[in-house]
Write a protein that holds these residues in place. Structure first.
Motif, PDB file in Angstrom:
ATOM      1  N   SER A 195      28.716  47.422  27.388  1.00  0.00           N
ATOM      2  CA  SER A 195      29.265  48.388  28.346  1.00  0.00           C
ATOM      3  C   SER A 195      28.183  48.911  29.280  1.00  0.00           C
ATOM      4  CB  SER A 195      29.912  49.561  27.605  1.00  0.00           C
ATOM      5  OG  SER A 195      31.035  49.146  26.867  1.00  0.00           O
ATOM      6  N   VAL A 198      27.602  45.908  31.846  1.00  0.00           N
ATOM      7  CA  VAL A 198      28.643  45.407  32.766  1.00  0.00           C
ATOM      8  C   VAL A 198      29.730  46.433  33.062  1.00  0.00           C
ATOM      9  CG1 VAL A 198      28.257  43.061  31.906  1.00  0.00           C
ATOM     10  CG2 VAL A 198      30.124  44.433  30.945  1.00  0.00           C
ATOM     11  N   ASN A 201      35.169  48.793  31.331  1.00  0.00           N
ATOM     12  CA  ASN A 201      36.394  48.014  31.528  1.00  0.00           C
ATOM     13  C   ASN A 201      36.134  46.523  31.392  1.00  0.00           C
ATOM     14  OD1 ASN A 201      38.358  46.541  33.699  1.00  0.00           O
ATOM     15  ND2 ASN A 201      39.403  48.252  32.709  1.00  0.00           N
ATOM     16  N   ARG A 202      35.089  46.046  32.043  1.00  0.00           N
ATOM     17  CA  ARG A 202      34.762  44.618  31.967  1.00  0.00           C
ATOM     18  C   ARG A 202      34.308  44.234  30.562  1.00  0.00           C
ATOM     19  NH1 ARG A 202      33.571  40.855  35.929  1.00  0.00           N
ATOM     20  NH2 ARG A 202      33.266  42.470  37.524  1.00  0.00           N
ATOM     21  N   ALA A 203      33.578  45.136  29.903  1.00  0.00           N
ATOM     22  CA  ALA A 203      33.099  44.855  28.551  1.00  0.00           C
ATOM     23  C   ALA A 203      34.265  44.622  27.598  1.00  0.00           C
ATOM     24  CB  ALA A 203      32.232  46.002  28.054  1.00  0.00           C
ATOM     25  N   GLU A 204      35.288  45.452  27.691  1.00  0.00           N
ATOM     26  CA  GLU A 204      36.443  45.272  26.820  1.00  0.00           C
ATOM     27  C   GLU A 204      37.115  43.922  27.056  1.00  0.00           C
ATOM     28  OE1 GLU A 204      39.236  48.431  26.731  1.00  0.00           O
ATOM     29  OE2 GLU A 204      37.773  49.930  26.051  1.00  0.00           O
ATOM     30  N   LYS A 205      37.239  43.525  28.295  1.00  0.00           N
ATOM     31  CA  LYS A 205      37.865  42.232  28.609  1.00  0.00           C
ATOM     32  C   LYS A 205      37.042  41.078  28.055  1.00  0.00           C
ATOM     33  CE  LYS A 205      40.395  43.590  32.806  1.00  0.00           C
ATOM     34  NZ  LYS A 205      40.234  45.048  32.623  1.00  0.00           N
ATOM     35  N   ILE A 206      35.717  41.175  28.170  1.00  0.00           N
ATOM     36  CA  ILE A 206      34.838  40.123  27.646  1.00  0.00           C
ATOM     37  C   ILE A 206      34.998  40.004  26.133  1.00  0.00           C
ATOM     38  CG2 ILE A 206      32.420  39.490  27.240  1.00  0.00           C
ATOM     39  CD1 ILE A 206      31.781  40.713  29.992  1.00  0.00           C
ATOM     40  N   GLN A 211      34.843  35.884  25.738  1.00  0.00           N
ATOM     41  CA  GLN A 211      34.393  35.138  26.909  1.00  0.00           C
ATOM     42  C   GLN A 211      32.939  34.677  26.805  1.00  0.00           C
ATOM     43  OE1 GLN A 211      35.728  38.130  29.932  1.00  0.00           O
ATOM     44  NE2 GLN A 211      36.764  36.386  30.855  1.00  0.00           N
ATOM     45  N   ASP A 217      27.211  33.109  36.623  1.00  0.00           N
ATOM     46  CA  ASP A 217      28.305  34.070  36.504  1.00  0.00           C
ATOM     47  C   ASP A 217      27.883  35.276  35.667  1.00  0.00           C
ATOM     48  OD1 ASP A 217      29.980  32.464  38.017  1.00  0.00           O
ATOM     49  OD2 ASP A 217      30.822  31.443  36.257  1.00  0.00           O
ATOM     50  N   ILE A 221      27.718  39.494  36.954  1.00  0.00           N
ATOM     51  CA  ILE A 221      28.374  40.673  36.398  1.00  0.00           C
ATOM     52  C   ILE A 221      27.401  41.606  35.679  1.00  0.00           C
ATOM     53  CG2 ILE A 221      30.578  39.472  36.148  1.00  0.00           C
ATOM     54  CD1 ILE A 221      30.004  39.248  33.143  1.00  0.00           C
TER      55      ILE A 221
END
Length: 302
Positions: A195, A198, A201-206, A211, A217, A221
């Motif tokens: 977190s 990145v 929000n993005r950390a949770e998705k990863i 991922q 890439d 990020i």
């Protein structure tokens, strides 16, 4: 004409400094000149280690993971890393640490899943405690810490990188956190470093989508800091280290300790709960099937 008669080498265990004394005779008098003499930043010897190679230059130490085939974390590798981190932390001559790999195309592939599956519950407790200790020593280190990633950094390898202050990665390799695809538990103190890098929000998705990213890439990020050719990774890491070491003094160390205290406290306060969650998921039937399938796939591909 003056000439050198002898050299005397001395070492103080208290200051960890080595000196070279030159006794010079000439013109009817003796002169002595004492100058610093380079020595290792490590008090442990390479002979004490079998899975990690160590070297030092100036105030910067380098540790190179060397557990074939993919630098996966078994008990011994984690214990050796902990031993090194403890050794360097107490050495005031050491200001920086670079972590890299001595194996081609791999930085670290995370936990040794084969060993994890074979461990009894009591040994799993020790295994997780050792991983916690390794992470907290690295993340909470007063040193400037950098990851020089010359290969794939998967799962625990990515966690290792995120625990460092800065990371340089070779192009053409991948980095990410596929733990949930194997049914494993991903701890909040590890998620916190992601977190920070990145964003929440993005950390949770990863994490939720397990991922894994190409180096470019990942840099885009903020998962890593810089991408370069594999042959330039160590050079670029050392350049960056030299920049960071321009900021000296206790103020930097205190600021880093304060900024990292929240996640270190989180681990401390949830240590036993974390161990329980880890063991529960490792012993889960579905998780064991997923891990067994992954190991079988790896064996087939190799």
């Amino acid at each position: 004409m003056a000439r050198v008669l002898r050299r005397i080498f001395s070492y103080s265990k208290f200051s960890r400094t080595c000196t070279k004394t030159l006794t010079i005779k000439g013109f009817g008098q003796n002169y002595q000149l004492t100058t610093p003499f380079p020595r290792s930043l490590f008090t442990i010897n390479q002979e004490q280690l079998s899975l990690v190679n160590i070297e030092s230059k100036g105030s910067v130490a380098t540790i190179k993971l060397n557990r074939k085939p993919v630098n996966s974390f078994n008990m011994q590798l984690m214990e050796e890393i902990c031993l090194i981190l403890e050794d360097l932390e107490s050495n005031k001559d050491c200001r920086g640490l670079i972590i890299t790999s001595d194996l081609p195309n791999i930085f670290c592939a995370g936990l040794d899943l084969k060993e994890v599956l074979a461990l009894r519950k009591s040994k799993l407790v020790t295994f997780r405690k050792t991983f916690q200790d390794m992470w907290s020593r690295l993340y909470g280190s007063r040193l400037v810490t950098m990851a020089a990633i010359k290969g794939h950094a998967i799962a625990g390898g990515c966690v290792l990188s995120l625990a460092c202050d800065y990371s340089v990665m070779a192009s053409d390799f991948r980095i990410g956190l596929p733990e949930l695809s194997l049914g494993l538990y991903f701890a909040p103190w590890m998620a916190g470093t992601l977190s920070n890098a990145v964003g929440r929000n993005r950390a949770e998705k990863i994490i939720y989508n397990a991922q894994v990213f190409d180096a470019d890439d990942a840099a885009g990020i903020g998962l890593i800091d810089k991408v370069t050719h594999v042959d330039a990774v160590m050079t670029e890491t050392r350049k960056e280290m030299n920049k960071w070491l321009l900021i000296t003094g206790k103020g930097r160390e205190l600021t880093k300790a304060t900024m990292r205290q929240d996640l270190l406290t989180l681990l401390h306060n949830t240590r036993e709960e974390d161990i329980e969650h880890f063991i529960t998921m490792v012993r889960d039937e579905t998780t064991q099937q997923l891990i067994a399938a992954r190991l079988q796939k790896n064996n087939t591909e190799s």
